[in-house]
Design a protein around this motif. Structure first.
Motif, PDB file in Angstrom:
ATOM      1  N   PHE A 133       0.831  -1.208   0.000  1.00 32.12           N
ATOM      2  CA  PHE A 133       0.000   0.000   0.000  1.00 32.12           C
ATOM      3  C   PHE A 133       0.866   1.258   0.000  1.00 32.12           C
ATOM      4  CE2 PHE A 133      -3.777  -2.346   2.008  1.00 32.12           C
ATOM      5  CZ  PHE A 133      -4.551  -2.241   0.861  1.00 32.12           C
ATOM      6  N   VAL A 134       1.827   1.310   0.905  1.00 33.49           N
ATOM      7  CA  VAL A 134       2.663   2.514   1.032  1.00 33.49           C
ATOM      8  C   VAL A 134       3.446   2.782  -0.249  1.00 33.49           C
ATOM      9  CG1 VAL A 134       4.597   3.565   2.290  1.00 33.49           C
ATOM     10  CG2 VAL A 134       2.829   2.309   3.547  1.00 33.49           C
ATOM     11  N   ALA A 135       3.873   1.731  -0.913  1.00 30.48           N
ATOM     12  CA  ALA A 135       4.667   1.882  -2.138  1.00 30.48           C
ATOM     13  C   ALA A 135       3.917   2.634  -3.229  1.00 30.48           C
ATOM     14  CB  ALA A 135       5.113   0.514  -2.642  1.00 30.48           C
ATOM     15  N   LYS A 152      -9.137   2.564  -6.154  1.00 29.49           N
ATOM     16  CA  LYS A 152      -8.161   1.871  -7.001  1.00 29.49           C
ATOM     17  C   LYS A 152      -7.807   0.509  -6.411  1.00 29.49           C
ATOM     18  CE  LYS A 152      -5.108   1.629 -10.376  1.00 29.49           C
ATOM     19  NZ  LYS A 152      -5.533   1.555 -11.794  1.00 29.49           N
ATOM     20  N   ARG A 153      -7.872  -0.515  -7.252  1.00 25.36           N
ATOM     21  CA  ARG A 153      -7.534  -1.875  -6.837  1.00 25.36           C
ATOM     22  C   ARG A 153      -6.051  -2.162  -7.044  1.00 25.36           C
ATOM     23  NH1 ARG A 153      -9.370  -6.095 -10.945  1.00 25.36           N
ATOM     24  NH2 ARG A 153      -7.285  -5.611 -11.729  1.00 25.36           N
ATOM     25  N   LEU A 154      -5.439  -2.847  -6.077  1.00 29.57           N
ATOM     26  CA  LEU A 154      -4.104  -3.403  -6.240  1.00 29.57           C
ATOM     27  C   LEU A 154      -4.246  -4.897  -6.503  1.00 29.57           C
ATOM     28  CD1 LEU A 154      -2.041  -1.669  -3.391  1.00 29.57           C
ATOM     29  CD2 LEU A 154      -2.722  -0.792  -5.626  1.00 29.57           C
ATOM     30  N   ASP A 155      -3.418  -5.421  -7.364  1.00 27.75           N
ATOM     31  CA  ASP A 155      -3.558  -6.815  -7.780  1.00 27.75           C
ATOM     32  C   ASP A 155      -2.789  -7.755  -6.855  1.00 27.75           C
ATOM     33  OD1 ASP A 155      -5.228  -6.238  -9.915  1.00 27.75           O
ATOM     34  OD2 ASP A 155      -3.546  -5.866 -11.270  1.00 27.75           O
ATOM     35  N   ASN A 156      -3.297  -7.909  -5.635  1.00 28.63           N
ATOM     36  CA  ASN A 156      -2.743  -8.907  -4.722  1.00 28.63           C
ATOM     37  C   ASN A 156      -3.847  -9.411  -3.795  1.00 28.63           C
ATOM     38  OD1 ASN A 156      -2.615  -7.511  -1.944  1.00 28.63           O
ATOM     39  ND2 ASN A 156      -1.554  -6.007  -3.240  1.00 28.63           N
ATOM     40  N   TYR A 157      -3.555 -10.473  -3.059  1.00 31.11           N
ATOM     41  CA  TYR A 157      -4.527 -11.103  -2.159  1.00 31.11           C
ATOM     42  C   TYR A 157      -3.942 -11.129  -0.746  1.00 31.11           C
ATOM     43  CZ  TYR A 157      -6.490 -12.717  -6.592  1.00 31.11           C
ATOM     44  OH  TYR A 157      -7.018 -12.767  -7.867  1.00 31.11           O
ATOM     45  N   SER A 158      -3.630  -9.947  -0.226  1.00 30.79           N
ATOM     46  CA  SER A 158      -2.861  -9.838   1.012  1.00 30.79           C
ATOM     47  C   SER A 158      -3.699  -9.802   2.281  1.00 30.79           C
ATOM     48  CB  SER A 158      -1.964  -8.588   0.951  1.00 30.79           C
ATOM     49  OG  SER A 158      -2.745  -7.430   0.700  1.00 30.79           O
ATOM     50  N   TYR A 159      -5.025  -9.945   2.148  1.00 31.20           N
ATOM     51  CA  TYR A 159      -5.910  -9.982   3.320  1.00 31.20           C
ATOM     52  C   TYR A 159      -6.598 -11.339   3.340  1.00 31.20           C
ATOM     53  CZ  TYR A 159      -9.247  -8.305   6.846  1.00 31.20           C
ATOM     54  OH  TYR A 159      -9.984  -8.133   8.000  1.00 31.20           O
ATOM     55  N   VAL A 160      -6.565 -12.009   4.501  1.00 30.72           N
ATOM     56  CA  VAL A 160      -7.178 -13.333   4.631  1.00 30.72           C
ATOM     57  C   VAL A 160      -8.405 -13.230   5.530  1.00 30.72           C
ATOM     58  CG1 VAL A 160      -6.863 -15.742   5.301  1.00 30.72           C
ATOM     59  CG2 VAL A 160      -4.932 -14.441   4.343  1.00 30.72           C
ATOM     60  N   VAL A 161      -9.561 -13.591   4.992  1.00 33.82           N
ATOM     61  CA  VAL A 161     -10.821 -13.607   5.730  1.00 33.82           C
ATOM     62  C   VAL A 161     -11.040 -15.026   6.246  1.00 33.82           C
ATOM     63  CG1 VAL A 161     -13.318 -13.259   5.610  1.00 33.82           C
ATOM     64  CG2 VAL A 161     -11.783 -11.786   4.275  1.00 33.82           C
ATOM     65  N   ASP A 162     -11.125 -15.158   7.564  1.00 31.19           N
ATOM     66  CA  ASP A 162     -11.302 -16.476   8.177  1.00 31.19           C
ATOM     67  C   ASP A 162     -12.767 -16.654   8.558  1.00 31.19           C
ATOM     68  OD1 ASP A 162     -11.258 -18.825   9.563  1.00 31.19           O
ATOM     69  OD2 ASP A 162      -9.534 -18.308  10.824  1.00 31.19           O
ATOM     70  N   THR A 163     -13.498 -17.440   7.787  1.00 30.60           N
ATOM     71  CA  THR A 163     -14.914 -17.674   8.073  1.00 30.60           C
ATOM     72  C   THR A 163     -15.115 -18.861   9.008  1.00 30.60           C
ATOM     73  OG1 THR A 163     -15.270 -19.187   6.203  1.00 30.60           O
ATOM     74  CG2 THR A 163     -15.490 -16.817   5.776  1.00 30.60           C
ATOM     75  N   VAL A 164     -14.005 -19.511   9.403  1.00 26.60           N
ATOM     76  CA  VAL A 164     -14.092 -20.711  10.233  1.00 26.60           C
ATOM     77  C   VAL A 164     -13.915 -20.396  11.711  1.00 26.60           C
ATOM     78  CG1 VAL A 164     -13.101 -22.988  10.702  1.00 26.60           C
ATOM     79  CG2 VAL A 164     -13.255 -22.149   8.351  1.00 26.60           C
ATOM     80  N   SER A 165     -12.882 -19.610  12.053  1.00 27.31           N
ATOM     81  CA  SER A 165     -12.553 -19.373  13.458  1.00 27.31           C
ATOM     82  C   SER A 165     -13.610 -18.577  14.206  1.00 27.31           C
ATOM     83  CB  SER A 165     -11.206 -18.638  13.561  1.00 27.31           C
ATOM     84  OG  SER A 165     -10.171 -19.451  13.056  1.00 27.31           O
ATOM     85  N   ALA A 166     -14.281 -17.655  13.515  1.00 20.05           N
ATOM     86  CA  ALA A 166     -15.313 -16.835  14.168  1.00 20.05           C
ATOM     87  C   ALA A 166     -16.501 -16.714  13.225  1.00 20.05           C
ATOM     88  CB  ALA A 166     -14.755 -15.456  14.520  1.00 20.05           C
ATOM     89  N   PRO A 167     -17.378 -17.710  13.223  1.00 18.85           N
ATOM     90  CA  PRO A 167     -18.481 -17.723  12.264  1.00 18.85           C
ATOM     91  C   PRO A 167     -19.599 -16.734  12.558  1.00 18.85           C
ATOM     92  CG  PRO A 167     -18.664 -19.572  13.761  1.00 18.85           C
ATOM     93  CD  PRO A 167     -17.353 -18.901  14.074  1.00 18.85           C
ATOM     94  N   ASP A 168     -19.604 -16.104  13.737  1.00 18.62           N
ATOM     95  CA  ASP A 168     -20.700 -15.209  14.124  1.00 18.62           C
ATOM     96  C   ASP A 168     -20.480 -13.797  13.597  1.00 18.62           C
ATOM     97  OD1 ASP A 168     -18.487 -15.171  15.856  1.00 18.62           O
ATOM     98  OD2 ASP A 168     -19.650 -14.227  17.463  1.00 18.62           O
ATOM     99  N   ARG A 169     -20.435 -13.664  12.279  1.00 15.49           N
ATOM    100  CA  ARG A 169     -20.217 -12.368  11.662  1.00 15.49           C
ATOM    101  C   ARG A 169     -21.535 -11.626  11.472  1.00 15.49           C
ATOM    102  NH1 ARG A 169     -15.455 -11.451   8.545  1.00 15.49           N
ATOM    103  NH2 ARG A 169     -13.871 -12.978   9.031  1.00 15.49           N
TER     104      ARG A 169
END
Length: 306
Positions: free
Chosen positions: A125-127, A216-233
């Motif tokens: 992001f900073v770059a 603006k979109r950056l072409d990477n997948y640097s955020y991981v969404v964990d739907t297993v550890s805390a399912p009460d979203r």
């Protein structure tokens, strides 16, 4: 309300012009184990001038002691750790707003306490922070952790367009749940709307684009969404989503008179909260065939991974 703040300086002497301070905010409540993973993912960043802001929305599981122990260790990428606790739970929305108020970084980005960063996220992001001259905020793709036949399964998602205009985001939240922008801009739009029971992030993304231009979109997948550890979203709470839908229609008049309401209805699908009737799907198909195909794909994901 009782509050407390922990502030630990972990490193100093950074060149602020070349390495601006980035504040990462994490709202949390009674999730100290996944919070620990989230904090470690910030500490493991390859960018070394980060302020970590944790706002505790009334935890009773020893979160404060956990954060204090974490702060007592040295973390090379983290310049300071701030901890703010409310003994009365007021919800994640107000926790995020409190974190942004407390933050001192030129830039801010969020992290949910059940998710985590890849090590290159902040540095990437900073770059390219200069892109914020012509864009309201930056965002990336995501990796989702879920279960498939009882085993960990990861899949990737990224917006189909690299520049998100107002018309595009009104069709659906093609951003996700986190962005990178300036703290000043978040404060200027009054951050997250405490009256919204859900979709607070979607609302902010819309308002930022209205005020400061496309994203603006950056072409990477640097955020991981964990739907297993805390399912009460929140995104799985159907009543909150129904209430948010009604508030959205009143708050954003762009949906009225431009035949965009069908797209907002389809957002139920993307949050995995209701099925769509064939008639609704056909109404979207005749407006935007490509988008209708994406809705069908998301419906399939909901069946496979929930």
């Amino acid at each position: 309300m009782a509050t407390g703040r922990l502030n630990k300086i972990c490193s100093a002497g950074a060149d602020m012009e070349k390495n601006p301070l980035v504040s990462v905010y994490i709202p949390t409540k009674n999730r100290k184990e996944t919070l620990g993973r989230a904090m470690r993912s910030v500490a493991d960043q390859d960018y070394e001038n980060i302020e970590l802001v944790i706002v505790d929305d009334g935890s009773t599981d020893g979160t404060q002691e956990y954060v204090e122990t974490f702060a007592n260790d040295k973390h090379g990428s983290i310049r300071s750790i701030k901890y703010h606790k409310s003994n009365v739970s007021k919800g994640a929305c107000l926790a995020r707003n409190a974190a942004i108020e407390i933050a001192t970084g030129a830039y801010v980005t969020g992290l949910d306490d059940d998710d985590f960063f890849e090590s290159s996220r902040i540095g990437r992001f900073v770059a390219v922070a200069n892109l914020l001259t012509d864009h309201s905020y930056l965002f990336t793709g995501y990796r989702y952790r879920t279960l498939r036949r009882g085993e960990d399964f990861f899949f990737k998602w990224i917006s189909e367009v690299d520049e998100v205009t107002l018309l595009r985001i009104l069709k659906r939240n093609c951003i996700g749940n986190q962005v990178f922008t300036t703290r000043e801009r978040m404060l200027e739009i009054d951050s997250f709307d405490k009256l919204l029971p859900a979709w607070q992030d979607y609302d902010v993304w819309i308002r930022l684009i209205k005020r400061f231009g496309p994203a603006k979109r950056l072409d990477n997948y640097s955020y991981v969404v964990d739907t297993v550890s805390a399912p009460d979203r929140i995104s799985d709470n159907q009543q909150k989503i129904r209430d948010a839908h009604q508030i959205f229609l009143k708050k954003h008049p762009e949906y009225i008179g431009k035949k965009l309401e069908a797209f907002l209805n389809a957002t139920y699908i993307f949050y995995g909260s209701k099925s769509m009737s064939p008639m609704d799907l056909m109404s979207i198909f005749f407006k935007d065939r490509k988008y209708a195909c994406e809705v069908v794909k998301q419906m399939a994901r909901n069946i496979l991974f929930r």
